[in-house]
Scaffold this motif. Structure first.
Motif, PDB file in Angstrom:
ATOM      1  N   GLY A 155       0.748  -1.341  -0.135  1.00 62.12           N
ATOM      2  CA  GLY A 155      -0.133  -0.100  -0.184  1.00 62.12           C
ATOM      3  C   GLY A 155       0.746   1.342   0.097  1.00 62.12           C
ATOM      4  N   ALA A 156       2.110   1.184   0.127  1.00 64.71           N
ATOM      5  CA  ALA A 156       3.002   2.426   0.155  1.00 64.71           C
ATOM      6  C   ALA A 156       3.089   2.954  -1.312  1.00 64.71           C
ATOM      7  N   PHE A 157       3.789   4.182  -1.621  1.00 67.33           N
ATOM      8  CA  PHE A 157       4.175   4.603  -2.576  1.00 67.33           C
ATOM      9  C   PHE A 157       5.539   4.391  -2.984  1.00 67.33           C
ATOM     10  N   TYR A 158       5.939   3.957  -4.147  1.00 68.58           N
ATOM     11  CA  TYR A 158       7.241   3.414  -4.412  1.00 68.58           C
ATOM     12  C   TYR A 158       8.142   4.377  -5.510  1.00 68.58           C
ATOM     13  N   ILE A 159       8.980   4.725  -5.413  1.00 69.02           N
ATOM     14  CA  ILE A 159       9.935   5.634  -6.048  1.00 69.02           C
ATOM     15  C   ILE A 159      11.318   4.856  -6.435  1.00 69.02           C
ATOM     16  N   VAL A 160      11.628   4.687  -7.849  1.00 67.94           N
ATOM     17  CA  VAL A 160      13.005   4.420  -8.045  1.00 67.94           C
ATOM     18  C   VAL A 160      13.878   5.357  -8.492  1.00 67.94           C
ATOM     19  N   ASP A 161      14.939   5.801  -7.841  1.00 67.49           N
ATOM     20  CA  ASP A 161      15.835   6.791  -7.806  1.00 67.49           C
ATOM     21  C   ASP A 161      16.998   6.189  -8.393  1.00 67.49           C
ATOM     22  N   MET A 162      17.406   6.533  -9.727  1.00 68.59           N
ATOM     23  CA  MET A 162      18.588   6.082 -10.321  1.00 68.59           C
ATOM     24  C   MET A 162      19.826   6.618  -9.699  1.00 68.59           C
ATOM     25  N   TYR A 163      19.775   7.737  -9.216  1.00 67.37           N
ATOM     26  CA  TYR A 163      20.899   8.585  -8.244  1.00 67.37           C
ATOM     27  C   TYR A 163      22.025   8.527  -9.150  1.00 67.37           C
TER      28      TYR A 163
END
Length: 753
Positions: free
Chosen positions: A366-374
């Motif tokens: 139920g969380a909101f996920y973020i892909v950070d290429m950094y």
């Protein structure tokens, strides 16, 4: 350091309290930020979010490196695509080495942080699309059009079985930013890529392709709402949302106001000095990015563990601006528009210069996920090589040193506890999967439907029919509209739909259910089933504009008198329905142009006809990003990223050398007195035939509207050979090309002789 606190201006469109408005303020931290990499923990402290939200680390280097996309299988295991060779320096050196990977990450104690990692697939070429399908993972790589399936048959976390599920031996010659950037198994049981004119059905271990009439122009990321409506984005011209008004099978349809102008305006909290547009793309007061340049990885939040007003909202990262923008999706008479939730600020903004959010998702918890290429360099080498504005910034800030890292975050809210149940869908019986069709989190519903379709257990059909009709479902007294729609599409995917269920669904109290039933009825419309067509005619005055629009879309290809009469009635009865009228007009115009093109090419030699056909494919896959599908350009607010090609004196004139030079050298404005936001990079890396083909299409196509002679590959070769004599070869200013560069070039070349 610039420490300017910019007070919130304007009003939020959501019912937030005055105290929340006051505490959620945009703070511009630094006008010329340092590029020194930060630890994940330090980076989190640089993120600005509304009150109540916080960011948690899920995985970081060395567990993941250069992540660009992720997906969970039915058991909640996370697969991450790593582009390990992306932009190691400004020239993109070694970019096409086969050292990229798909990682399998596991959270063995389900505490939200990954604690186990294996290399699921190694030695890949910049993998860009991953899609779990049952116990396998579908993967597409850069430059290749094949799609492969990988399986782990012995449970060690490493794929040991590889099979081709879609074969296309053609090489994708587009810049890697313009190739397919995702795969999505949608509610309608079609698998959609982000680009091109294909969609796929998974049948007997293979992807069976269906060719669409128009080319989709999305780039990186694809998402859908609870009802299966797709949302694409297009980074090239800075469009945060495209092709959101109707499904791709019905053709391309876009409106200038399908998102409000302010939704394409980012509000970074640090100076965005590495924007490809240079100083012109920045606000003079604080050096922050003033318009979208690279929106990607959009998602609609469909979970159940965030504030209620977040559900159904549209989120899109802008990795150059280091922000994630939040939009509210509004339906007005069947027309979709995305409106800003916050004014003068963004939902998430980071003051870490290496923060590169490029994909977002709703997770099984139920969380909101973020892909950070950094990653230090986010722009591809065609726009960042020597001589460009970006090259100087990259060298000055030493951005090329910032690589080999990457983070995956989840955003949670203090008022909600995340779902503690670990998914086990791959191992559960189909009778249990049905219960998840009424799960409040869309991730569970989508995966349950996919697995039910794959297993195709016909003994479940009676239960699915009851759910579809709103009778007592598995967990609740009566299934809700979204659950009923999932049941309908599951029956459709299993080949178990029948007209009795369909007709009852057409009379459902909920308009989204009725719309889905019309959509599903196309299986009968294609067979000219008069009973179904007559039933559809009976709902031509449905109170919902969405149902009436879908009715027109579903019936317009059918040539029977009954179907065409219904379409004619709908158009006459809904003169002010913008979507219906524009869609039908576009449909008619497209078919007119196809017929006109067939007639026109009768007098063209087979060789030239083949060249123009190749150019059409190239143009629709690449050039429409900036020049528009008909060569008329794309309007983004008050600006256009690139000039129109339709009617261009450089494309339809008698001068055949100038257009070749433009493609070989690239071009930047102003052009005909107009300043455009984007620079066209050199296409010198493409073959002579490629350049000749796309120019011949633009110069000699009824779709674009020009009528000039074709350009032969031999002509391109001759111009290329002459250009080799010129030092440098950097992108030319337009005035140089237009007012004497070619004369200078020829004189210079003559001197060398």
């Amino acid at each position: 350091m610039l420490s300017v606190l910019l007070a919130f201006s304007g009003c939020d469109k959501r019912n937030t309290s005055d105290s929340e408005k006051e505490s959620f303020r945009r703070e511009v931290v630094d006008k010329d930020p340092p590029a020194t990499p930060l630890s994940p923990e330090e980076s989190i402290t640089k993120m600005q979010l509304p009150p109540g939200y916080r960011v948690e680390l899920v995985a970081s280097e060395p567990m993941v490196q250069e992540p660009v996309a992720l997906a969970w299988d039915g058991n909640g295991r996370m697969y991450v695509a790593e582009m390990n060779t992306y932009m190691k320096d400004a020239q993109g050196s070694g970019q096409f080495e086969r050292t990229s990977r798909i990682k399998l990450l596991e959270d063995t104690d389900w505490d939200g942080k990954m604690d186990k990692a294996t290399v699921f697939v190694d030695s890949l070429l910049l993998p860009r699309a991953i899609l779990p399908v049952g116990d396998q993972v579908l993967v597409q790589e850069t430059n290749l059009k094949h799609i492969w399936s990988y399986r782990d048959t012995d449970g060690d976390g490493v794929a040991d079985k590889k099979e081709m599920v879609f074969r296309n031996d053609g090489i994708d010659l587009r810049n890697l930013e313009h190739q397919n950037g995702g795969l999505l198994w949608n509610m309608d049981n079609w698998i959609y890529p982000t680009r091109d004119n294909l969609r796929y059905k998974y049948k007997d271990g293979e992807l069976v392709a269906d060719t669409l009439i128009d080319n989709m122009t999305g780039q990186w990321g694809i998402t859908a709402n609870d009802y299966g409506r797709l949302f694409f984005s297009e980074a090239g011209p800075g469009l945060p949302a495209v092709q959101i008004e109707q499904m791709p099978a019905y053709g391309a349809l876009n409106f200038k106001d399908q998102f409000t102008p302010d939704f394409a305006v980012p509000w970074p909290v640090i100076g965005t000095i590495d924007a490809q547009g240079g100083k012109g793309a920045l606000r003079p007061e604080d050096n922050t990015l003033n318009h979208f340049t690279s929106g990607a990885g959009q998602s609609i939040y469909r979970g159940d563990r965030m504030p209620a007003d977040m559900k159904g909202d549209y989120f899109i990262p802008e990795p150059v601006g280091r922000i994630i923008k939040r939009g509210e999706i509004v339906n007005n008479n069947g027309k979709i528009q995305i409106q800003n939730v916050y004014q003068g600020k963004d939902w998430l903004a980071s003051a870490d210069m290496n923060f590169r959010p490029i994909n977002t998702y709703t997770g099984p918890d139920g969380a909101f996920y973020i892909v950070d290429m950094y990653h230090g360099i986010i722009q591809e080498s065609e726009w960042s090589g020597p001589g460009t504005y970006l090259y100087g910034i990259i060298q000055d800030k030493e951005l090329y040193k910032n690589r080999g890292m990457g983070r995956i975050y989840r955003v949670v809210h203090e008022d909600f506890e995340l779902n503690q149940k670990r998914p086990n869908l791959l191992n559960e019986p189909a009778s249990k999967l049905i219960t998840y069709l009424e799960h409040p989190n869309g991730w569970w519903r989508d995966n349950a439907q996919q697995l039910l379709v794959l297993r195709n257990d016909k003994s479940l059909v009676p239960t699915l029919e009851k759910i579809a009709l709103g009778e007592k479902a598995t967990l609740s007294e009566k299934s809700g509209p979204v659950t009923r729609i999932h049941a309908l599409w599951t029956l459709d995917g299993m080949g178990a739909m029948n007209k009795n269920i369909l007709f009852q669904a057409l009379a459902d109290a909920d308009p989204e259910v009725r719309k889905a039933a019309v959509w599903i009825s196309e299986i009968y419309i294609r067979q000219n089933d008069q009973e179904v067509i007559q039933k559809l005619r009976s709902i031509k005055n449905d109170p919902s504009p969405d149902v009436r629009i879908q009715l027109m879309l579903s019936l317009r290809e059918n040539k029977t008198e009954e179907a065409q009469a219904t379409v004619k009635y709908l158009l006459a009865a809904n003169p002010n329905n913008e979507v219906m009228q524009a869609s039908y007009n576009s449909f008619v115009e497209t078919h007119r142009k196809i017929a006109e093109e067939k007639e026109r090419i009768k007098n063209i030699s087979p060789e030239d006809r083949e060249l123009i056909a190749k150019g059409a494919v190239i143009y629709k896959q690449l050039c429409t990003n900036c020049h528009g599908p008909e060569g008329k350009g794309i309007q983004v607010g008050e600006r256009m990223p690139a000039p129109p090609l339709a009617g261009s004196p450089r494309m339809q004139g008698s001068d055949r050398i100038l257009p070749i030079e433009i493609l070989l050298h690239g071009l930047k404005g102003p052009i005909d007195g107009v300043e455009y936001t984007d620079m066209m990079p050199s296409m010198a890396g493409q073959s002579d035939e490629w350049i000749a083909a796309v120019l011949s299409y633009v110069r000699n196509s009824s779709e674009v509207g020009n009528n000039a002679s074709v350009i032969k590959p031999e002509e391109v070769k001759q111009v290329r050979e002459r250009i080799k004599l010129i030092p440098g070869g950097a992108t030319l200013q337009y005035l140089e090309v237009h007012k004497g560069y070619r004369t200078t070039e020829r004189n210079w070349a003559k001197e060398q002789e």
